[in-house]
Design a protein around this motif. Structure first.
Motif, mmCIF file in Angstrom:
data_model
loop_
_atom_site.group_PDB
_atom_site.id
_atom_site.type_symbol
_atom_site.label_atom_id
_atom_site.label_comp_id
_atom_site.label_asym_id
_atom_site.label_seq_id
_atom_site.Cartn_x
_atom_site.Cartn_y
_atom_site.Cartn_z
ATOM 1 N N THR A 1 -0.149 3.797 -4.341
ATOM 2 C CA THR A 1 -1.557 4.046 -4.656
ATOM 3 C C THR A 1 -1.827 5.543 -4.730
ATOM 4 O OG1 THR A 1 -2.336 4.171 -2.372
ATOM 5 C CG2 THR A 1 -2.253 1.977 -3.363
ATOM 6 N N ALA B 1 -3.135 6.609 2.223
ATOM 7 C CA ALA B 1 -3.904 5.599 1.493
ATOM 8 C C ALA B 1 -4.869 4.861 2.408
ATOM 9 C CB ALA B 1 -2.957 4.613 0.814
ATOM 10 N N LEU B 2 -4.408 4.582 3.630
ATOM 11 C CA LEU B 2 -5.238 3.789 4.546
ATOM 12 C C LEU B 2 -6.201 4.649 5.372
ATOM 13 C CD1 LEU B 2 -2.551 1.297 5.959
ATOM 14 C CD2 LEU B 2 -4.230 0.844 4.172
ATOM 15 N N ASP C 1 -4.496 -2.478 9.473
ATOM 16 C CA ASP C 1 -3.407 -2.594 10.437
ATOM 17 C C ASP C 1 -2.311 -1.633 9.988
ATOM 18 O OD1 ASP C 1 -2.059 -3.905 8.392
ATOM 19 O OD2 ASP C 1 -2.266 -5.897 9.264
ATOM 20 N N LEU D 1 -7.023 3.803 -6.169
ATOM 21 C CA LEU D 1 -7.782 3.429 -4.970
ATOM 22 C C LEU D 1 -9.283 3.489 -5.233
ATOM 23 C CD1 LEU D 1 -5.939 5.386 -2.121
ATOM 24 C CD2 LEU D 1 -6.031 2.914 -2.385
ATOM 25 N N ASN E 1 0.800 -1.240 0.000
ATOM 26 C CA ASN E 1 0.000 0.000 0.000
ATOM 27 C C ASN E 1 0.824 1.277 0.000
ATOM 28 O OD1 ASN E 1 -2.669 -1.205 -0.041
ATOM 29 N ND2 ASN E 1 -2.136 -1.982 1.992
ATOM 30 N N THR E 2 1.952 1.256 -0.724
ATOM 31 C CA THR E 2 2.755 2.470 -0.881
ATOM 32 C C THR E 2 2.740 2.954 -2.326
ATOM 33 O OG1 THR E 2 4.745 1.153 -1.249
ATOM 34 C CG2 THR E 2 4.331 1.907 1.004
ATOM 35 N N TYR F 1 -9.822 -12.193 9.323
ATOM 36 C CA TYR F 1 -9.914 -11.179 8.276
ATOM 37 C C TYR F 1 -8.876 -11.429 7.173
ATOM 38 C CZ TYR F 1 -6.156 -9.518 11.270
ATOM 39 O OH TYR F 1 -5.023 -9.449 12.016
ATOM 40 N N THR F 2 -9.132 -10.805 6.022
ATOM 41 C CA THR F 2 -8.220 -10.864 4.889
ATOM 42 C C THR F 2 -7.504 -9.522 4.800
ATOM 43 O OG1 THR F 2 -9.618 -12.427 3.693
ATOM 44 C CG2 THR F 2 -8.180 -11.042 2.358
ATOM 45 N N ARG F 3 -6.207 -9.543 4.507
ATOM 46 C CA ARG F 3 -5.461 -8.295 4.318
ATOM 47 C C ARG F 3 -5.444 -7.961 2.829
ATOM 48 N NH1 ARG F 3 -2.691 -11.301 7.872
ATOM 49 N NH2 ARG F 3 -2.090 -10.361 9.853
ATOM 50 N N VAL F 4 -5.499 -6.676 2.527
ATOM 51 C CA VAL F 4 -5.503 -6.278 1.123
ATOM 52 C C VAL F 4 -4.375 -5.283 0.854
ATOM 53 C CG1 VAL F 4 -6.855 -5.285 -0.754
ATOM 54 C CG2 VAL F 4 -8.004 -6.615 1.021
ATOM 55 N N GLU G 1 -0.006 -1.960 7.857
ATOM 56 C CA GLU G 1 0.364 -2.035 6.445
ATOM 57 C C GLU G 1 -0.795 -2.246 5.484
ATOM 58 O OE1 GLU G 1 4.528 -4.244 6.138
ATOM 59 O OE2 GLU G 1 3.012 -5.443 7.177
ATOM 60 N N PHE G 2 -1.846 -2.891 5.975
ATOM 61 C CA PHE G 2 -2.878 -3.379 5.054
ATOM 62 C C PHE G 2 -4.273 -2.855 5.367
ATOM 63 C CE2 PHE G 2 0.407 -6.678 5.087
ATOM 64 C CZ PHE G 2 0.583 -6.899 3.732
ATOM 65 N N PHE G 3 -5.112 -2.900 4.333
ATOM 66 C CA PHE G 3 -6.552 -2.786 4.540
ATOM 67 C C PHE G 3 -6.999 -4.122 5.125
ATOM 68 C CE2 PHE G 3 -5.623 -0.004 0.981
ATOM 69 C CZ PHE G 3 -6.384 1.136 1.238
ATOM 70 N N LYS G 4 -7.937 -4.091 6.044
ATOM 71 C CA LYS G 4 -8.456 -5.347 6.583
ATOM 72 C C LYS G 4 -9.930 -5.480 6.189
ATOM 73 C CE LYS G 4 -7.431 -6.279 10.980
ATOM 74 N NZ LYS G 4 -6.984 -5.962 12.371
ATOM 75 N N VAL G 5 -10.289 -6.646 5.673
ATOM 76 C CA VAL G 5 -11.684 -6.887 5.279
ATOM 77 C C VAL G 5 -12.120 -8.237 5.843
ATOM 78 C CG1 VAL G 5 -11.470 -5.553 3.129
ATOM 79 C CG2 VAL G 5 -11.020 -8.011 3.104
ATOM 80 N N ARG H 1 1.465 5.677 2.691
ATOM 81 C CA ARG H 1 0.609 4.586 3.132
ATOM 82 C C ARG H 1 -0.449 5.088 4.132
ATOM 83 N NH1 ARG H 1 3.808 0.476 5.971
ATOM 84 N NH2 ARG H 1 4.170 -0.645 4.048
ATOM 85 N N ASN I 1 -8.886 6.395 5.052
ATOM 86 C CA ASN I 1 -10.345 6.293 5.028
ATOM 87 C C ASN I 1 -10.862 4.884 5.270
ATOM 88 O OD1 ASN I 1 -10.919 9.005 4.463
ATOM 89 N ND2 ASN I 1 -10.394 8.695 2.309
#
Ligand SMILES: [Zn+2]
Lengths: 482, 95
Positions: free
Chosen positions: A41, B76-77, B84, A46, A38-39, A144-147, B86-90, B73, B79
């Motif tokens: 984007t 990016a995260l 966590d 997004l 996520n660096t 949960y899944t990380r994206v 580093e990541f979006f969590k879904v 980052r 909103n």
């Protein structure tokens, strides 16, 4: 035909190739692999409200290049479309793709099976689209899944084949050839491990002789070229077994599990496919005029088949050798450069294929930066040809080259590797060996001619392996038979 | 032609909308009205009119293949409803 119990497989491949560009397809984020999550984007990739896509011109150009390289038709006008589905790695809720008006139509891939049989498979289409992000599925116990959305918006082309392949081996040959063309044209790196190249297979079987196709399944998630072949073979066998036992094939998407060597139905909450494609209102039509097409055509690099034919013609090598030597551009360039310094194409081909590739395979070194440069191999080849060194010495020289990077001349001097071809000098040695071994001479004369090797060995021992074997053989024959 | 319950349910499921039985009925008639309204276009005589997929006359709006700085980052995260470091969590997708 009996391989599949009277059934004939029908296979079509969908290949996704990431285009080698600096930036993404609709925004200026870097198109790069392996960056921290996520660096890479921006509002466009997004899918933030109000952000608008702008098409990367070089991505289009790469697509045109591939279409021309496979003999397809570049459509003067193509249209982007939204493919609608929900998945967490697709933040917009749709993928920008092309649907009823793709940029490329037709084309054909000519390839060989491992036994040399020539085959071909036509292409349905090639279209441009954007890649999605990456979902990292939960570890045990996590809910949960990380994206990671770095990959979102990476430019892709999808290369869709006709269902014309009839065996896993054909599918493998086709896929490898597509990769080779992608690499030659620098459209895509062809690296499957990094996901730069991916392949889905549509597979069905039908009784031999039946015109109509059977129900097909789609197999995904193969991560190596041989994995594609294995997955297809597995799925064909599964379908045949099912039909033989009176069952029927249900249309499904299967995921290949390389570690367990099985393909299984996807367990996901995905809805049945209903993508509701419609023209992308945020992008204007893509118009590629003939001037642009011709310009790309003129700048087309030499393609694998052309290179292979040139090697056979100009360097007088066998088709098989040409196929091996044109496998990658870096190997082909290396051999091409060797041939700038020598005239003996066949010896050079042998040396590059067996000695050089052997060492590279063991060491894992990259051919384009390897310390034994093409002119150094050519030196060895030339010295073998001029009989300055024997084939055996040449191997010693090469081994030392790999160690130290020194030139052939320096190594030959340092090791005293000079081939003795002087007849007078050799005759003197032969005479002394013959008089010291009268018993063996008698044996030879009485018909035990296989003792000949003993004499050769003695001469080699006496000259520390430096005697020219051809000359030794000839002189010894004269002496012993005379 | 009125939309059936099943059609409304299918559309709702594709749009990830949960509708109550009452809402399904309501949307069936409302969506039908919209479709009928658009259907009026079919009355126009389009003989000899070229088929179009776009009404903007512009074509080929390109950018050159140059990269520029992306968002940080954190930006990016920022909103994301859940994340966590580093990541979006879904909610989990597979497995
Ligand atoms: Zn971006």
């Amino acid at each position: 035909m009996s391989e599949y119990d009277g059934y004939e497989p029908v296979i079509g491949l969908e290949i996704h190739a990431q285009l080698q560009t600096e930036s993404k397809i609709f925004c200026g984020c870097k198109n790069a692999y392996g960056e921290p999550p996520n660096t890479l984007t921006c509002p466009v990739c997004l899918g933030l409200p109000g952000a608008l896509p702008v098409l990367n011109k070089q991505a289009v150009e790469k697509a045109i290049k591939m279409i021309l390289a496979v003999g397809g038709k570049v459509c003067n006008r193509s249209v982007f479309a939204r493919k609608n589905y929900f998945y967490p790695d697709l933040p917009k809720g749709y993928q920008i793709s092309q649907f009823d008006k793709p940029i490329g139509e037709g084309g054909e891939i000519f390839f060989s099976l491992e036994d040399g049989t020539k085959k071909s498979c036509r292409l349905t289409r090639i279209h441009i689209e954007e890649d999605a992000g990456k979902s990292l599925h939960p570890e045990k116990g996590e809910s949960y899944t990380r994206v990671d959305l770095n990959r979102c918006g990476t430019p892709l082309i999808e290369i869709v084949s006709e269902p014309e392949m009839r065996s896993p081996e054909e599918a493998y040959g086709y896929f490898v050839k597509v990769k080779q063309i992608l690499q030659y044209t620098k459209v895509c790196s062809g690296d499957m491990e990094k996901g730069h190249l991916r392949c889905d297979a549509n597979i069905s079987v039908r009784p031999v002789g039946q015109e109509e196709f059977g129900t097909r399944t789609e197999v995904k998630n193969m991560n190596s070229f041989k994995g594609v072949e294995r997955a297809i073979k597995f799925e064909i066998q599964r379908q045949v077994k099912l039909l033989k036992s009176g069952g029927s094939v249900t249309q499904a998407t299967l995921l290949w599990d390389e570690s367990r060597q099985v393909a299984e139905a996807m367990r996901s909450k995905e809805e049945s496919h209903d993508y509701r494609y419609f023209p992308e209102p945020d992008l204007v039509n893509l118009v590629v005029n003939d001037v642009w097409i011709e310009n790309v055509r003129e700048n087309m690099p030499e393609l694998p088949d052309e290179k292979s034919e040139r090697f056979i013609k100009d360097y007088q090598i066998r088709p098989y050798d040409a196929m091996v030597l044109t496998d990658t551009t870096s190997l082909a360039d290396y051999y091409d450069e060797v041939m700038q310094y020598t005239k003996d194409g066949r010896t050079a081909a042998n040396w590059v294929q067996s000695e050089l590739l052997g060492v590279l395979k063991d060491s894992g070194d990259d051919i384009s930066t390897f310390k034994v440069r093409p002119n150094m191999i050519a030196d060895i080849v030339n010295k073998i040809e001029s009989k300055e060194i024997s084939g055996k010495m040449a191997k010693t020289v090469f081994a030392e080259m790999v160690e130290s990077g020194k030139s052939a001349d320096v190594i030959i001097k340092e090791k005293g590797l000079v081939q003795i071809s002087d007849e007078k000098q050799l005759l003197a040695i032969i005479d002394s060996i013959i008089s010291a071994n009268t018993g063996n001479v008698d044996k030879y004369k009485s018909g035990k001619t296989n003792i000949f090797g003993f004499f050769v060995g003695q001469v080699m021992k006496e000259t520390k392996g430096q005697a020219n074997p051809e000359v030794v053989n000839r002189l010894l024959k004269q002496k012993l038979d005379g | 032609m009125p939309l059936s319950r099943e059609q409304v349910e299918q559309i709702a499921s594709l749009a990830r909308l949960k509708l109550s039985p009452k809402e399904i009925e309501k949307f069936a008639s409302e969506l039908t009205l919209i479709l009928d309204y658009v259907e009026q276009l079919a009355e126009v005589d389009t003989d000899g009119v070229e088929l179009k997929d776009q009404f903007i006359t512009a074509e080929n709006v390109f950018r050159e293949d140059k990269s520029r700085k992306s968002l940080s980052r954190d930006e990016a995260l920022s909103n994301a409803p859940d994340k966590d470091e580093e990541f979006f969590k879904v909610p989990k997708v597979i497995g």
